[in-house]
Motif scaffolding. Structure first.
Motif, PDB file in Angstrom:
ATOM      1  N   PRO A  73       4.661  18.386 -32.893  1.00 22.40           N
ATOM      2  CA  PRO A  73       4.550  17.381 -33.955  1.00 22.40           C
ATOM      3  C   PRO A  73       4.898  17.968 -35.319  1.00 22.40           C
ATOM      4  N   LYS A  74       5.534  17.169 -36.138  1.00 24.64           N
ATOM      5  CA  LYS A  74       5.876  17.582 -37.498  1.00 24.64           C
ATOM      6  C   LYS A  74       4.717  17.225 -38.420  1.00 24.64           C
ATOM      7  N   ASP A  87       4.089   8.495 -33.461  1.00 29.12           N
ATOM      8  CA  ASP A  87       5.452   8.991 -33.679  1.00 29.12           C
ATOM      9  C   ASP A  87       5.415  10.515 -33.598  1.00 29.12           C
ATOM     10  N   GLU A  88       6.349  11.182 -34.193  1.00 28.75           N
ATOM     11  CA  GLU A  88       6.453  12.635 -34.049  1.00 28.75           C
ATOM     12  C   GLU A  88       5.671  13.404 -35.108  1.00 28.75           C
ATOM     13  N   TYR A  89       4.879  12.707 -35.905  1.00 34.60           N
ATOM     14  CA  TYR A  89       4.166  13.351 -36.998  1.00 34.60           C
ATOM     15  C   TYR A  89       2.669  13.483 -36.718  1.00 34.60           C
ATOM     16  N   GLY A  90       2.001  14.301 -37.509  1.00 40.25           N
ATOM     17  CA  GLY A  90       0.563  14.468 -37.358  1.00 40.25           C
ATOM     18  C   GLY A  90       0.025  15.463 -38.368  1.00 40.25           C
ATOM     19  N   HIS A 190      -2.705  22.776 -36.788  1.00 44.57           N
ATOM     20  CA  HIS A 190      -1.491  22.301 -37.453  1.00 44.57           C
ATOM     21  C   HIS A 190      -1.794  22.261 -38.944  1.00 44.57           C
ATOM     22  N   ALA A 191      -1.328  23.265 -39.662  1.00 45.13           N
ATOM     23  CA  ALA A 191      -1.774  23.460 -41.043  1.00 45.13           C
ATOM     24  C   ALA A 191      -0.792  23.002 -42.108  1.00 45.13           C
ATOM     25  N   ASN A 192       0.503  23.108 -41.836  1.00 42.60           N
ATOM     26  CA  ASN A 192       1.482  22.781 -42.874  1.00 42.60           C
ATOM     27  C   ASN A 192       2.874  22.637 -42.264  1.00 42.60           C
TER      28      ASN A 192
END
Length: 216
Positions: A73-74, A87-90, A190-192
């Motif tokens: 995930p982006k 979607d592909e984000y998080g 998932h930090a940045n």
């Protein structure tokens, strides 16, 4: 002239060593991973299987987190009317939410119920089921109320297990079953947007651990 070139070579070599160390320190270079067996630590197996899939909760959470990060995930903070990103984000909280969701713990529903039952604990002005469970401070309060609180001392390596939840002042993640050479666990998080790996050896660099939990 020869001495000058030797000096330049030495300086370049030292700079290369320093750069390599910095890249390693901040996890741009993979770290060697160890497991519980290397430190004679017994792997914790939960007695609960919330979703009745034949996999205990602790193992289930860890497996689900690995499935989630395998989608790469982006990082982007967005609002979703579905609650869970579709979607592909998080963001960091989604690592935890997806890890627990497929183990039978729907944090969107559970956090919302806990907020409604304990408004004073959460200090939430406007309740929004779709976003409340994606805020670190709300998750910490939820786990304070509903999970087993454990040590925040990373030197007590035997008390940290893969599938545990770790909370920092402004961040959250899942404890990995992989450890560094000192037995300190990696963190799946998932930090940045610039993070190269989702599973990192970061705990010795942090001084802001405020919570360590295990689903009961």
């Amino acid at each position: 002239m020869k001495k000058r070139w030797i000096l330049i070579f030495v300086l370049l070599f030292v700079l290369l060593l320093i750069l390599t160390y910095i890249l390693y320190l901040f996890n741009f270079i993979p770290h060697v991973k160890y497991n519980n067996a290397h430190f004679n630590i017994k792997t914790y197996i939960s007695s609960i299987d919330k979703d009745n899939d034949g996999i205990d909760d602790q193992t289930d959470i860890l497996q689900n987190v690995r499935i989630y990060i395998s989608t790469k995930p982006k990082y982007k903070s967005k609002y979703y009317s579905t609650g869970y990103p579709n979607d592909e984000y998080g963001v960091c909280t989604d690592v935890v939410a997806f890890g627990l969701k497929d183990a039978g713990y729907d944090l969107m529903k559970l956090v919302n119920e806990d907020i409604n039952n304990n408004r004073i604990d959460y200090n939430v002005d406007v309740v929004d089921k779709n976003i409340d469970f994606r805020r670190v401070r709300n998750l910490k309060t939820y786990f304070d109320n509903n999970a087993i609180s454990l040590t925040t001392d990373i030197s007590k390596i035997e008390e940290w297990q893969g599938g545990d939840i770790i909370v920092f002042e402004k961040h959250i993640g899942i404890v990995s079953d992989k450890r560094n050479k000192y037995g300190i666990p990696f963190v799946i998080h998932h930090a940045n947007p610039h993070q190269k790996f989702y599973e990192e050896d970061i705990l010795e660099l942090r001084n802001d651990i405020i919570g360590h939990y295990r689903i009961s």
